[in-house]
Design an enzyme around this catalytic site. Structure first.
Site, PDB file in Angstrom:
ATOM      1  N   GLY A   1     -15.923  57.702  -9.309  1.00 59.22           N
ATOM      2  CA  GLY A   1     -16.547  58.743  -8.476  1.00 59.22           C
ATOM      3  C   GLY A   1     -16.749  60.016  -9.289  1.00 59.22           C
TER       4      GLY A   1
ATOM      5  N   ARG B   1     -19.567  52.484 -11.137  1.00 55.68           N
ATOM      6  CA  ARG B   1     -18.422  51.597 -10.947  1.00 55.68           C
ATOM      7  C   ARG B   1     -18.904  50.245 -11.481  1.00 55.68           C
ATOM      8  NH1 ARG B   1     -15.144  54.855  -7.792  1.00 55.68           N
ATOM      9  NH2 ARG B   1     -16.111  56.008  -6.095  1.00 55.68           N
TER      10      ARG B   1
ATOM     11  N   ASP C   1      -7.993  56.807 -11.730  1.00 60.20           N
ATOM     12  CA  ASP C   1      -7.024  55.739 -12.024  1.00 60.20           C
ATOM     13  C   ASP C   1      -7.696  54.438 -12.452  1.00 60.20           C
ATOM     14  OD1 ASP C   1      -8.062  55.588  -9.456  1.00 60.20           O
ATOM     15  OD2 ASP C   1      -6.235  54.799  -8.548  1.00 60.20           O
TER      16      ASP C   1
ATOM     17  N   THR D   1     -11.363  63.449 -10.854  1.00 64.64           N
ATOM     18  CA  THR D   1     -11.541  62.821  -9.539  1.00 64.64           C
ATOM     19  C   THR D   1     -11.209  63.851  -8.478  1.00 64.64           C
ATOM     20  OG1 THR D   1     -10.635  61.222  -7.946  1.00 64.64           O
ATOM     21  CG2 THR D   1      -9.210  61.762  -9.789  1.00 64.64           C
TER      22      THR D   1
ATOM     23  N   ASP E   1      -9.900  63.233  -5.775  1.00 60.99           N
ATOM     24  CA  ASP E   1      -8.735  62.772  -5.005  1.00 60.99           C
ATOM     25  C   ASP E   1      -7.398  63.370  -5.451  1.00 60.99           C
ATOM     26  OD1 ASP E   1     -10.500  61.235  -3.614  1.00 60.99           O
ATOM     27  OD2 ASP E   1      -9.716  59.291  -4.230  1.00 60.99           O
TER      28      ASP E   1
ATOM     29  N   ASP F   1      -5.267  62.104  -7.334  1.00 64.86           N
ATOM     30  CA  ASP F   1      -4.235  61.074  -7.180  1.00 64.86           C
ATOM     31  C   ASP F   1      -3.708  60.534  -8.507  1.00 64.86           C
ATOM     32  OD1 ASP F   1      -6.625  59.878  -7.828  1.00 64.86           O
ATOM     33  OD2 ASP F   1      -6.451  58.234  -6.414  1.00 64.86           O
TER      34      ASP F   1
ATOM     35  N   ARG G   1      -9.243  58.078  -1.009  1.00 67.31           N
ATOM     36  CA  ARG G   1      -9.212  56.635  -0.786  1.00 67.31           C
ATOM     37  C   ARG G   1      -7.809  56.149  -0.427  1.00 67.31           C
ATOM     38  NH1 ARG G   1     -12.818  53.304  -4.032  1.00 67.31           N
ATOM     39  NH2 ARG G   1     -12.638  54.821  -5.691  1.00 67.31           N
TER      40      ARG G   1
HETATM   41  N1  LIG Z   1      -8.565  46.372 -13.720  1.00 70.33           N
HETATM   42  C1  LIG Z   1      -9.645  46.820 -14.358  1.00 70.33           C
HETATM   43  N2  LIG Z   1     -10.117  46.217 -15.449  1.00 70.33           N
HETATM   44  C2  LIG Z   1     -11.193  46.659 -16.113  1.00 70.33           C
HETATM   45  N3  LIG Z   1     -11.916  47.730 -15.716  1.00 70.33           N
HETATM   46  C3  LIG Z   1     -11.513  48.387 -14.626  1.00 70.33           C
HETATM   47  C4  LIG Z   1     -10.358  47.981 -13.880  1.00 70.33           C
HETATM   48  N4  LIG Z   1     -10.204  48.845 -12.840  1.00 70.33           N
HETATM   49  C5  LIG Z   1     -11.231  49.724 -12.932  1.00 70.33           C
HETATM   50  N5  LIG Z   1     -12.006  49.461 -13.998  1.00 70.33           N
HETATM   51  C6  LIG Z   1     -13.244  50.143 -14.411  1.00 70.33           C
HETATM   52  O1  LIG Z   1     -13.163  51.525 -14.127  1.00 70.33           O
HETATM   53  C7  LIG Z   1     -14.264  51.898 -13.285  1.00 70.33           C
HETATM   54  C8  LIG Z   1     -13.910  53.095 -12.471  1.00 70.33           C
HETATM   55  O2  LIG Z   1     -12.845  52.791 -11.568  1.00 70.33           O
HETATM   56  P1  LIG Z   1     -12.902  53.289 -10.065  1.00 70.33           P
HETATM   57  O3  LIG Z   1     -11.657  52.832  -9.407  1.00 70.33           O
HETATM   58  O4  LIG Z   1     -14.198  52.896  -9.466  1.00 70.33           O
HETATM   59  O5  LIG Z   1     -12.956  54.885 -10.168  1.00 70.33           O
HETATM   60  P2  LIG Z   1     -11.900  55.956 -10.678  1.00 70.33           P
HETATM   61  O6  LIG Z   1     -11.764  55.844 -12.146  1.00 70.33           O
HETATM   62  O7  LIG Z   1     -12.535  57.248 -10.290  1.00 70.33           O
HETATM   63  O8  LIG Z   1     -10.599  55.685  -9.951  1.00 70.33           O
HETATM   64  C9  LIG Z   1     -14.534  50.633 -12.500  1.00 70.33           C
HETATM   65  O9  LIG Z   1     -15.821  50.655 -11.945  1.00 70.33           O
HETATM   66  C10 LIG Z   1     -14.395  49.569 -13.575  1.00 70.33           C
HETATM   67  O10 LIG Z   1     -15.538  49.481 -14.378  1.00 70.33           O
HETATM   68  O1  LIG Z   2     -18.830  57.034  -3.777  1.00 71.03           O
HETATM   69  P1  LIG Z   2     -18.225  55.778  -3.300  1.00 71.03           P
HETATM   70  O2  LIG Z   2     -18.407  54.661  -4.257  1.00 71.03           O
HETATM   71  O3  LIG Z   2     -18.676  55.487  -1.912  1.00 71.03           O
HETATM   72  O4  LIG Z   2     -16.650  55.970  -3.233  1.00 71.03           O
HETATM   73  C1  LIG Z   2     -15.988  56.782  -2.324  1.00 71.03           C
HETATM   74  C2  LIG Z   2     -14.625  57.083  -2.886  1.00 71.03           C
HETATM   75  O5  LIG Z   2     -14.752  57.864  -4.066  1.00 71.03           O
HETATM   76  C3  LIG Z   2     -13.922  59.021  -3.971  1.00 71.03           C
HETATM   77  O6  LIG Z   2     -14.740  60.101  -3.555  1.00 71.03           O
HETATM   78  C4  LIG Z   2     -13.355  59.360  -5.319  1.00 71.03           C
HETATM   79  O7  LIG Z   2     -12.549  58.299  -5.769  1.00 71.03           O
HETATM   80  P2  LIG Z   2     -12.449  57.938  -7.309  1.00 71.03           P
HETATM   81  O8  LIG Z   2     -12.364  59.229  -8.052  1.00 71.03           O
HETATM   82  O9  LIG Z   2     -11.209  57.118  -7.422  1.00 71.03           O
HETATM   83  O10 LIG Z   2     -13.660  57.189  -7.715  1.00 71.03           O
HETATM   84  C5  LIG Z   2     -12.882  58.670  -2.902  1.00 71.03           C
HETATM   85  O11 LIG Z   2     -12.330  59.809  -2.282  1.00 71.03           O
HETATM   86  C6  LIG Z   2     -13.724  57.845  -1.961  1.00 71.03           C
HETATM   87  O12 LIG Z   2     -12.933  56.970  -1.216  1.00 71.03           O
HETATM   88 MG   LIG Z   3      -9.609  56.407  -8.218  1.00 68.66          MG
END
Ligand SMILES: Nc1ncnc2c1ncn2[C@@H]1O[C@H](COP(=O)(O)OP(=O)(O)O)[C@@H](O)[C@H]1O
Ligand SMILES: O=P(O)(O)OC[C@H]1O[C@](O)(COP(=O)(O)O)[C@@H](O)[C@@H]1O
Ligand SMILES: [Mg+2]
Length: 326
Positions: A14, A75, A106, A129, A131, A133, A175
């Site tokens: 995000g 993502r 994360d 982020t 969040d 978190d 989230r």
């Molecule tokens: N277990 C995993 N293995 C490999 N890549 C991952 C894994 N978890 C997340 N990623 C990569 O990191 C990207 C971002 O993670 P996401 O959870 O969508 O957002 P954020 O980093 O903001 O928490 C994912 O779209 C994916 O490409």
């Molecule tokens: O934009 P998307 O893909 O609908 O995702 C929404 C999620 O992304 C966030 O805005 C940010 O989360 P991340 O930083 O972990 O990607 C959350 O608060 C929310 O649940």
């Molecule tokens: Mg996250």
């Protein structure tokens, strides 16, 4: 340690206000250190698709104050597969990239940790982020701006709630985390907050609301973190309206407007500091760590800790909500 000639930078997950300020800091610091810097477009998917371009100090002119991310974000499902990560590594070799800086949350750090181990490439993370978190940093980039956006919106809803003596359920992002709901709740005088970290039963909520109503309050605001335990905000509000039509409850879901806008001063400074710190960390030979800010000091936090350790919500703030909502 291998000499650092070229670094790649990307934003992932995000988007968050202040990501551009972090990109700018990374690019300008690389220029200062005479290291080449390339930007990967669309996060990990851009690594796989070879969407990589050279950056220089002028490519980041004027972006400090802009929301979103000039490198775009994604993502990426493909990066979750070994095959996808293999393609990403081939492009890293093709461009002669010696190390990566990933700006995200994360999920991004989970991917970075796996990738770094599989292919032995140094990766440093910058927490970005809304969040908040992530363990190991007091604040993540974007959180402060999102909070200010939420509080501005809640203040406006409060005006109409008071005019009609209504109860409002306002859903905010987070989230799996209630940091936005809790801090914005304190700052906007919310009567109740619902957080994933502190499960509330429907009967408890009903009890809080009945108490508020008995005080003949002009309006009540319940800030609901999207990840809370009771189910959809609309369902909760419908049930409350069935049992207590006199509350005249309404629902607002703030949604993605929380992710946009020009970053606050707090986010601009945090992003600038962490951007520079990430390049310093790579120059010092660090690997698989996030740069965090704890009590105004830069800290290096292993990815595994930042992801696995739980950052707790502030119980003092939680207590404030009940003390001050009378
Ligand atoms: N277990 C995993 N293995 C490999 N890549 C991952 C894994 N978890 C997340 N990623 C990569 O990191 C990207 C971002 O993670 P996401 O959870 O969508 O957002 P954020 O980093 O903001 O928490 C994912 O779209 C994916 O490409
Ligand atoms: O934009 P998307 O893909 O609908 O995702 C929404 C999620 O992304 C966030 O805005 C940010 O989360 P991340 O930083 O972990 O990607 C959350 O608060 C929310 O649940
Ligand atoms: Mg996250």
């Amino acid at each position: 340690m291998k000499k650092l000639n070229k670094i790649g930078v990307l934003t992932s997950g995000g988007d968050a206000p202040g990501m551009n300020a972090a990109i700018r800091a990374v690019v300008r610091k690389c220029f200062y250190e005479k290291i080449e810097i390339v930007g990967v477009v669309k996060g990990y998917q851009g690594l796989i698709d070879d969407n990589i371009r050279l950056l220089d100090p002028s490519s980041v002119s004027g972006i400090l104050k802009e929301g979103g991310t000039i490198l775009k974000s994604a993502r990426s499902k493909d990066f979750r597969t070994k095959e996808g990560r293999g393609k990403a590594y081939i492009n890293i070799l093709k461009h002669g990239i010696d190390a990566l800086i990933v700006i995200g949350g994360d999920g991004t750090f989970t991917g970075a940790n796996i990738f770094g181990e599989e292919f032995n490439i140094p990766v440093v993370g910058i927490p970005g982020t809304i969040d908040n978190d992530l363990y190991g940093t007091d604040l993540t980039i974007g959180y402060d701006t999102a909070l200010n956006t939420v509080v501005e919106a809640v203040d406006k809803i409060r005006d109409t709630a008071t005019a009609h003596s209504r109860l409002f359920f306002i859903e905010v992002m987070g989230r799996d985390a209630g940091f936005i709901a809790l801090s914005a709740g304190v700052a906007s005088g919310a009567e109740v907050v619902l957080l994933p970290e502190k499960p509330t039963s429907y009967d408890e909520l009903k009890g809080f609301l009945e108490k508020q109503y008995s005080y003949q309050k002009e309006s009540s605001i319940v800030l609901v973190a999207e990840g809370e335990n009771m189910g959809s905000t609309l369902d909760i509000a419908n049930r409350v309206n069935e049992e207590h039509p006199e509350y005249d409850a309404r629902v607002t879901i703030l949604g993605h407007l929380q992710r946009g806008g020009s970053p606050t001063v707090v986010d601009r400074i945090l992003a600038s500091e962490l951007g520079v710190a990430a390049v310093d960390a790579l120059l010092e030979g660090q690997n698989s760590i996030m740069v965090g800010m704890v009590k105004d000091e830069i800290e290096y936090v292993p990815f595994i800790k930042a992801i696995k350790n739980k950052k707790n919500v502030n119980s003092r703030l939680l207590n404030l909500i009940s003390v001050l909502s009378g």
